[in-house]
Design a protein around this motif. Structure first.
Motif, mmCIF file in Angstrom:
data_model
loop_
_atom_site.group_PDB
_atom_site.id
_atom_site.type_symbol
_atom_site.label_atom_id
_atom_site.label_comp_id
_atom_site.label_asym_id
_atom_site.label_seq_id
_atom_site.Cartn_x
_atom_site.Cartn_y
_atom_site.Cartn_z
ATOM 1 N N VAL A 92 0.859 -1.187 0.000
ATOM 2 C CA VAL A 92 0.000 0.000 0.000
ATOM 3 C C VAL A 92 0.894 1.236 0.000
ATOM 4 O O VAL A 92 1.531 1.554 1.000
ATOM 5 N N TYR A 93 0.917 1.938 -1.124
ATOM 6 C CA TYR A 93 1.754 3.125 -1.269
ATOM 7 C C TYR A 93 0.956 4.383 -0.927
ATOM 8 O O TYR A 93 -0.137 4.588 -1.436
ATOM 9 N N HIS B 87 -10.884 -8.168 10.034
ATOM 10 C CA HIS B 87 -9.694 -7.364 9.733
ATOM 11 C C HIS B 87 -9.824 -5.972 10.357
ATOM 12 O O HIS B 87 -8.876 -5.460 10.955
ATOM 13 N N ARG B 88 -11.007 -5.374 10.209
ATOM 14 C CA ARG B 88 -11.190 -4.014 10.734
ATOM 15 C C ARG B 88 -11.213 -4.012 12.265
ATOM 16 O O ARG B 88 -10.610 -3.134 12.895
ATOM 17 N N ASN C 13 -7.468 2.088 8.579
ATOM 18 C CA ASN C 13 -7.916 1.878 7.197
ATOM 19 C C ASN C 13 -6.814 1.259 6.348
ATOM 20 O O ASN C 13 -7.073 0.373 5.522
ATOM 21 N N GLN C 14 -5.584 1.720 6.541
ATOM 22 C CA GLN C 14 -4.469 1.158 5.773
ATOM 23 C C GLN C 14 -4.191 -0.277 6.179
ATOM 24 O O GLN C 14 -3.880 -1.124 5.331
ATOM 25 N N ALA D 108 -4.552 -6.060 4.908
ATOM 26 C CA ALA D 108 -5.101 -7.372 5.260
ATOM 27 C C ALA D 108 -5.979 -7.934 4.157
ATOM 28 O O ALA D 108 -5.895 -9.124 3.822
ATOM 29 N N ASN D 109 -6.821 -7.090 3.569
ATOM 30 C CA ASN D 109 -7.697 -7.563 2.498
ATOM 31 C C ASN D 109 -6.890 -8.020 1.290
ATOM 32 O O ASN D 109 -7.265 -8.969 0.595
ATOM 33 N N ASP D 110 -5.782 -7.325 1.024
ATOM 34 C CA ASP D 110 -4.929 -7.729 -0.087
ATOM 35 C C ASP D 110 -4.250 -9.057 0.211
ATOM 36 O O ASP D 110 -4.102 -9.899 -0.662
ATOM 37 N N ARG D 111 -3.833 -9.255 1.473
ATOM 38 C CA ARG D 111 -3.108 -10.463 1.847
ATOM 39 C C ARG D 111 -4.024 -11.671 1.998
ATOM 40 O O ARG D 111 -3.699 -12.772 1.540
#
Length: 301
Positions: free
Chosen positions: A12-13, A235-236, A217-218, A223-226
Motif C-alpha cells: 500500500v503506497y 480485519h477491521r 484503514n491502511q 489485510a484484504n490484499d493479503r
C-alpha cells in the motif's frame, strides 16, 4: 521509471512514499527509510524492485558488519590453508580473486566483473561467481542495506564514496580493481530504526522517507490484499484494536505492536478459526499483540 498510484497490488503506497521513491530515482541518491520496526521498510524495497522489474540485492547490517562486507568478502582462512598445502605439493596457489565473494553492491554496480570475481582474462583458474539474481533479466538493480543504524558509527562514513559516486575499489585482488556503477541503473534503499544517530555527511547524501505506522484503514487494506476481503469485519476490528493498543503503548513508553504482528494475528485467526468476538481471542491477543506481563487493556471491539 515512475511508480504510479495504481501500482499497489502487494504494497500500500501513500503519495509520500511514491514521491520519495521518485525523488531518489530522479536524483540518483540513496533513499533512507526511517521508521519503527514493522512499518514495512524492508518490504517496500523488495516491492519497488518487483514493480520496476529490477534485480534485488539485500544485506542485513549487524554490529559486526564492515562497509567492505557490503561490497565483497575475502576468505583469508581458505587461502592460508591452500598456501600451506601448496608448500607441500607441486601445485601453485590460485589468484586472490578465487577467494573473493562479491556482495550486494558489487553485483548491483557491475555484475560482469562480479561474476568473474574481478579476475582478468588470463586467470582461467578462477571459478565464476553465481549472481543470486541471475533469473531477473534486467541491467538495473535495487540494493537494500537493512538496518544501517545497527552498524558501528564508522560504517556509514566508509560508504560515502559508494553512495556518492557509486564506485569503490576492490583492493583484495592481486591488482586492485575499481568497480563503478551507473546512477540510472541502481536504486539504493537503506533502512534505519533510529537506534543510533547517523553521521551528517551520510545524511546529506540521502533522500529521507519517514514511514509512519499505518492507520486502521491502511491496515485493513493490507489485510484484504493479503487474505482476501471475506473476513473484512474481523480485519477491521483487529486493526482498530491494534491502533488502540499502539496508542496505549505510546502513552506508557512501551514498544508498539507492529503491522507484522497484526498480520500474524490475522493468520492465526484464519488458521485456528478464531473469531475476534470469541473468548479465545483474548489469549491470542495477549500472545501476538500485547506481549507483556501487564494486564491486557479492556477490549473496545
Amino acid at each position: 521509471m515512475t511508480l504510479r498510484l495504481d501500482d499497489t497490488t502487494a504494497y500500500v503506497y501513500s503519495p509520500a512514499i511514491i514521491l520519495a521513491v521518485n525523488v531518489a530515482m530522479a536524483t540518483g541518491r540513496p533513499l533512507l527509510i526511517a521508521g519503527n520496526p514493522g512499518t514495512g521498510k524492508t518490504t517496500l524495497a523488495a516491492n519497488v524492485a518487483k514493480l520496476l522489474g529490477w534485480k534485488f540485492y539485500s544485506c542485513v547490517v549487524t554490529s559486526r558488519t564492515r562497509a567492505q562486507d557490503l561490497m565483497w568478502k575475502f576468505d583469508a582462512l581458505r587461502r592460508l590453508s591452500d598456501a600451506q598445502a601448496s608448500m607441500h605439493s607441486a601445485g601453485s596457489l590460485r589468484p586472490r580473486a578465487a577467494y573473493l565473494e562479491p556482495q550486494a553492491l558489487w553485483w548491483a554496480f557491475d555484475a560482469d566483473t562480479a561474476s568473474r570475481r574481478g579476475a582478468g582474462p588470463a586467470q582461467a583458474d578462477v571459478p565464476p561467481a553465481s549472481d543470486p539474481q541471475a533469473a531477473v533479466e534486467s541491467l538495473c538493480a535495487v540494493v537494500l542495506l537493512d538496518e544501517i543504524d545497527k552498524a558501528e558509527p564508522d560504517v556509514p562514513n566508509d560508504l560515502l564514496e559508494a553512495l556518492d559516486a557509486e564506485r569503490f575499489t576492490v583492493d583484495a585482488l592481486d591488482s586492485p580493481l575499481q568497480v563503478c556503477g551507473r546512477r540510472e541503473r541502481v536504486l539504493m534503499m537503506i533502512t534505519t530504526n533510529g537506534e543510533r544517530e547517523l553521521p551528517a555527511a551520510f545524511m546529506r547524501r540521502c533522500v529521507v522517507l519517514k514511514l509512519e505506522p499505518p492507520t486502521a484503514n491502511q491496515l485493513v487494506e493490507i489485510a484484504n490484499d493479503r487474505f482476501g476481503s471475506e473476513r473484512a469485519a474481523t480485519h477491521r476490528a483487529i486493526a482498530e484494536r491494534l491502533v488502540h493498543l499502539r496508542e496505549l503503548s505510546r502513552q506508557q513508553n512501551l514498544r508498539e505492536p507492529s503491522t507484522a504482528e497484526y498480520l500474524d494475528a490475522l493468520a492465526a485467526c484464519e488458521r485456528l478459526q478464531v473469531d475476534h468476538r470469541s473468548p479465545r481471542w483474548a489469549l491470542l491477543e495477549q500472545t501476538l499483540l500485547w506481549k507483556r506481563d501487564l494486564p491486557l487493556p479492556d477490549a473496545n471491539m
